[in-house]
Design an enzyme around this catalytic site. Sequence first.
Site, PDB file in Angstrom:
ATOM      1  N   GLY A  53       0.782  -1.232   0.000  1.00 56.47           N
ATOM      2  CA  GLY A  53       0.000   0.000   0.000  1.00 56.47           C
ATOM      3  C   GLY A  53       0.810   1.276   0.000  1.00 56.47           C
ATOM      4  O   GLY A  53       0.409   2.259   0.617  1.00 56.47           O
ATOM      5  N   MET A 108      -4.508  -5.971  -7.256  1.00 58.59           N
ATOM      6  CA  MET A 108      -4.041  -6.886  -8.294  1.00 58.59           C
ATOM      7  C   MET A 108      -5.119  -7.849  -8.791  1.00 58.59           C
ATOM      8  O   MET A 108      -4.816  -8.943  -9.239  1.00 58.59           O
ATOM      9  CB  MET A 108      -2.819  -7.654  -7.783  1.00 58.59           C
ATOM     10  CG  MET A 108      -1.654  -6.752  -7.379  1.00 58.59           C
ATOM     11  SD  MET A 108      -1.181  -5.542  -8.639  1.00 58.59           S
ATOM     12  CE  MET A 108      -0.459  -6.622  -9.851  1.00 58.59           C
ATOM     13  N   ARG A 109      -6.366  -7.420  -8.734  1.00 61.71           N
ATOM     14  CA  ARG A 109      -7.468  -8.222  -9.262  1.00 61.71           C
ATOM     15  C   ARG A 109      -8.094  -7.493 -10.440  1.00 61.71           C
ATOM     16  O   ARG A 109      -8.229  -6.271 -10.410  1.00 61.71           O
ATOM     17  CB  ARG A 109      -8.558  -8.428  -8.209  1.00 61.71           C
ATOM     18  CG  ARG A 109      -8.144  -9.247  -7.029  1.00 61.71           C
ATOM     19  CD  ARG A 109      -9.336  -9.618  -6.177  1.00 61.71           C
ATOM     20  NE  ARG A 109     -10.324 -10.385  -6.911  1.00 61.71           N
ATOM     21  CZ  ARG A 109     -10.223 -11.676  -7.200  1.00 61.71           C
ATOM     22  NH1 ARG A 109      -9.164 -12.340  -6.827  1.00 61.71           N
ATOM     23  NH2 ARG A 109     -11.168 -12.298  -7.859  1.00 61.71           N
ATOM     24  N   ASN A 153      -7.132   4.563 -11.271  1.00 62.33           N
ATOM     25  CA  ASN A 153      -6.038   3.612 -11.090  1.00 62.33           C
ATOM     26  C   ASN A 153      -4.732   4.293 -11.443  1.00 62.33           C
ATOM     27  O   ASN A 153      -4.688   5.181 -12.296  1.00 62.33           O
ATOM     28  CB  ASN A 153      -6.242   2.380 -11.987  1.00 62.33           C
ATOM     29  CG  ASN A 153      -5.211   1.290 -11.716  1.00 62.33           C
ATOM     30  OD1 ASN A 153      -4.818   1.064 -10.577  1.00 62.33           O
ATOM     31  ND2 ASN A 153      -4.778   0.602 -12.760  1.00 62.33           N
ATOM     32  N   HIS A 167      -1.073   3.351 -13.008  1.00 63.73           N
ATOM     33  CA  HIS A 167      -0.460   2.287 -13.807  1.00 63.73           C
ATOM     34  C   HIS A 167       0.992   2.659 -14.096  1.00 63.73           C
ATOM     35  O   HIS A 167       1.277   3.804 -14.460  1.00 63.73           O
ATOM     36  CB  HIS A 167      -1.231   2.106 -15.123  1.00 63.73           C
ATOM     37  CG  HIS A 167      -0.695   0.989 -15.953  1.00 63.73           C
ATOM     38  ND1 HIS A 167      -0.874  -0.338 -15.623  1.00 63.73           N
ATOM     39  CD2 HIS A 167       0.055   1.004 -17.082  1.00 63.73           C
ATOM     40  CE1 HIS A 167      -0.264  -1.097 -16.523  1.00 63.73           C
ATOM     41  NE2 HIS A 167       0.298  -0.305 -17.421  1.00 63.73           N
ATOM     42  N   SER A 172       0.946   6.562 -15.123  1.00 59.64           N
ATOM     43  CA  SER A 172      -0.271   7.235 -15.568  1.00 59.64           C
ATOM     44  C   SER A 172      -1.380   6.992 -14.558  1.00 59.64           C
ATOM     45  O   SER A 172      -1.521   5.886 -14.044  1.00 59.64           O
ATOM     46  CB  SER A 172      -0.751   6.665 -16.922  1.00 59.64           C
ATOM     47  OG  SER A 172       0.264   6.693 -17.893  1.00 59.64           O
ATOM     48  N   ASP A 210      -6.653  -1.063 -18.471  1.00 61.44           N
ATOM     49  CA  ASP A 210      -5.780   0.100 -18.593  1.00 61.44           C
ATOM     50  C   ASP A 210      -6.143   0.966 -19.794  1.00 61.44           C
ATOM     51  O   ASP A 210      -5.274   1.584 -20.415  1.00 61.44           O
ATOM     52  CB  ASP A 210      -4.302  -0.324 -18.661  1.00 61.44           C
ATOM     53  CG  ASP A 210      -3.875  -1.094 -17.420  1.00 61.44           C
ATOM     54  OD1 ASP A 210      -4.377  -0.785 -16.332  1.00 61.44           O
ATOM     55  OD2 ASP A 210      -3.039  -2.006 -17.550  1.00 61.44           O
TER      56      ASP A 210
END
Length: 191
Positions: free
Chosen positions: A16, A93-94, A110, A112, A139, A148
Amino acid sequence: MAPRKVRVGILLSGRGSNMTALVEASRDPACPYEVVLVASDKPAAPGLAWAMDQGIATWSLSPKGIGKPAYEAALQTALRDAQVETIALAGYMRLISDTFVAAWRGGILNIHPSLLPKYKGLDTHARAIAAGDPVGGCSVHIVTEELDGGEVLGQSEVAIVPGDTAETLAARVLEAEHRLYPRILAEFVAR
């Protein structure tokens, strides 16, 4: 009276570090969001312990044995109960189902580790180095049903230097993520 802050829920699967950056930024009185829930698909995720130590509500459930629909229904309930308005994925990570994305249309962000639209998915740093790119980066984007593929809200470039490995580049990109994500989330919730 202080202005009302947008209620953010953070989803993570690991330590985290981006969640920590988002929480620490939210402590500034001028920040337009507050983190009201940290949720994880990994009950032993180190990020949950940190959030608990900070007095932030946490929720966790392993989807193993119950399936994605039941897991996501329970997650939805936790988010709604916490009155979350915006979701920030921070090392979650899902893959999220189209149904979940539709329920939060335009409200999930998110971070990335590439300069989207380049290198969607995994192994982004190794792919950038192998391609001979002069820069990598990160990003922040809106989550859509396409992996993504949502609108990019902000990016930060990180130079790829001679001798870089995926690990050394990843470490520098992570530092850039910690600066970029809080700023973009704040801009997003304030618009």
